[in-house]
Design a protein around this motif. Structure first.
Motif, mmCIF file in Angstrom:
data_model
loop_
_atom_site.group_PDB
_atom_site.id
_atom_site.type_symbol
_atom_site.label_atom_id
_atom_site.label_comp_id
_atom_site.label_asym_id
_atom_site.label_seq_id
_atom_site.Cartn_x
_atom_site.Cartn_y
_atom_site.Cartn_z
ATOM 1 N N LYS A 95 0.810 -1.215 0.000
ATOM 2 C CA LYS A 95 0.000 0.000 0.000
ATOM 3 C C LYS A 95 0.844 1.266 0.000
ATOM 4 C CE LYS A 95 -4.041 -1.893 2.399
ATOM 5 N NZ LYS A 95 -4.886 -1.776 3.632
ATOM 6 N N VAL A 96 2.039 1.211 0.619
ATOM 7 C CA VAL A 96 2.787 2.451 0.845
ATOM 8 C C VAL A 96 4.133 2.495 0.136
ATOM 9 C CG1 VAL A 96 1.712 2.809 3.088
ATOM 10 C CG2 VAL A 96 3.807 1.488 2.956
ATOM 11 N N ARG A 98 7.082 2.951 -2.573
ATOM 12 C CA ARG A 98 7.222 3.922 -3.661
ATOM 13 C C ARG A 98 7.326 3.246 -5.023
ATOM 14 N NH1 ARG A 98 11.978 7.551 -0.768
ATOM 15 N NH2 ARG A 98 10.848 7.968 1.178
ATOM 16 N N GLU A 107 8.462 4.553 4.739
ATOM 17 C CA GLU A 107 7.073 4.092 4.664
ATOM 18 C C GLU A 107 6.982 2.571 4.814
ATOM 19 O OE1 GLU A 107 8.741 6.619 2.993
ATOM 20 O OE2 GLU A 107 7.596 6.730 1.124
ATOM 21 N N SER A 157 3.029 15.295 2.733
ATOM 22 C CA SER A 157 2.072 14.570 1.903
ATOM 23 C C SER A 157 2.281 13.054 2.026
ATOM 24 C CB SER A 157 2.201 15.010 0.446
ATOM 25 O OG SER A 157 3.517 14.755 -0.035
ATOM 26 N N THR A 158 3.558 12.621 2.031
ATOM 27 C CA THR A 158 3.850 11.190 2.224
ATOM 28 C C THR A 158 3.429 10.730 3.608
ATOM 29 O OG1 THR A 158 5.753 11.451 0.763
ATOM 30 C CG2 THR A 158 5.660 9.454 2.079
ATOM 31 N N GLU A 160 0.924 11.968 5.421
ATOM 32 C CA GLU A 160 -0.536 11.837 5.430
ATOM 33 C C GLU A 160 -0.992 10.577 4.700
ATOM 34 O OE1 GLU A 160 -2.157 15.434 3.820
ATOM 35 O OE2 GLU A 160 -2.669 16.178 5.829
ATOM 36 N N LYS A 161 -0.363 10.300 3.558
ATOM 37 C CA LYS A 161 -0.748 9.119 2.794
ATOM 38 C C LYS A 161 -0.449 7.843 3.574
ATOM 39 C CE LYS A 161 0.329 6.606 -1.451
ATOM 40 N NZ LYS A 161 1.226 6.517 -2.625
ATOM 41 N N THR A 162 0.706 7.781 4.235
ATOM 42 C CA THR A 162 1.080 6.592 5.010
ATOM 43 C C THR A 162 0.114 6.356 6.158
ATOM 44 O OG1 THR A 162 3.406 7.007 4.449
ATOM 45 C CG2 THR A 162 2.959 5.502 6.279
ATOM 46 N N LYS A 164 -2.962 7.403 6.369
ATOM 47 C CA LYS A 164 -4.295 7.074 5.850
ATOM 48 C C LYS A 164 -4.359 5.633 5.363
ATOM 49 C CE LYS A 164 -7.716 8.671 2.481
ATOM 50 N NZ LYS A 164 -8.000 9.643 1.399
ATOM 51 N N GLU A 165 -3.333 5.183 4.641
ATOM 52 C CA GLU A 165 -3.348 3.825 4.099
ATOM 53 C C GLU A 165 -3.232 2.767 5.199
ATOM 54 O OE1 GLU A 165 -3.867 2.810 1.098
ATOM 55 O OE2 GLU A 165 -3.946 4.767 0.100
#
Length: 244
Positions: A95-96, A98, A107, A157-158, A160-162, A164-165
């Motif tokens: 999911k995280v 790159r 991540e 941004s990374t 927040e994405k980590t 959230k996922e």
């Protein structure tokens, strides 16, 4: 008092089973273990389908032509907790990450730690007195918090994405505060004084070492210049001695 004891013993003798002494029967009735009801604790591995293959056999091309019995043996239905955790960790990493070759970024490390932390949380809910695994879980939590804090400072941004996922709720560490006392202030002043004296000694040693290096460099430079002058003199003498 004796009458009460006699009545109690008579009652025990009346309830005693044949072939068992009254004292043993009374002890068994007193020390009977209480059956604890275990709660069904939900696991983060429950969403894995039982028909999914294990991590080591998922990408093999031979599995398409294998018998159903063999597939069932190699699926998560017959897998252990450790094998299920490997599959779950791989899902979180996918999911995280790159790129497909990313195996060591922050991540990915956060995803691996998240799977370990959730497994340890479930284990501690069943075994709350396991202090060793509780210590491991706290260490992993601290390590994950540091990694998320670094991501939050460097690439929001990374971060927040980590979060959230992976379903992580990040809470920054509380600022550390100490109560000021006379003893602590005196100790701090002494430590500062000792540190300053040590820095002075180090500065003197560094100055002495720097002067030695400069002297060696100067001597090496003078020797090189002397050798160059001698070489030039020899070349000049050779040119003058050769006939035209």
């Amino acid at each position: 008092m004796l009458a009460l004891l006699g009545r109690g013993l008579a009652a025990v003798l009346g309830r005693a089973q044949p072939g068992c002494s009254a004292v043993l029967q009374a002890a068994r009735g007193y020390a009977r273990p209480v059956a604890k009801k275990r709660k069904d604790i939900p696991s983060h591995l429950d969403d894995l389908p039982p028909t999914m293959l294990k991590k080591d056999y998922a990408n093999l091309p031979v599995m398409s032509s294998v018998d159903d019995v063999v597939k069932r043996l190699l699926s998560l239905e017959m897998a252990s907790q450790r094998e299920k955790l490997k599959v779950k960790t791989q899902q979180l990493v996918e999911k995280v990450r790159r790129s497909p070759n990313d195996n060591g970024s922050f991540e990915v490390q956060v995803a691996i730690l998240t799977a370990k932390i959730r497994t340890l949380e479930e284990h501690l809910q069943k075994h709350p007195k396991d202090k060793k695994n509780r210590r491991f879980m706290l260490m992993d939590l601290d390590r994950r918090r540091k990694m998320l804090g670094y991501l939050r400072r460097v690439n929001y941004s990374t971060f927040e994405k980590t979060c959230k996922e992976l379903g992580i709720q990040y809470s920054p560490p509380q600022p550390y505060s100490r109560r000021l006392t006379k003893r602590w202030l005196a100790k701090k002043a002494l430590c500062i004084k000792v540190f300053q004296e040590k820095q002075k000694l180090k500065a003197a040693e560094r100055l002495k070492q720097r002067r030695e290096w400069q002297a060696r460099a100067r001597a090496a430079r003078e020797q090189q210049e002397k050798q160059a002058q001698e070489k030039q003199a020899q070349e000049k003498q050779a040119q003058e001695g050769t006939p035209v």
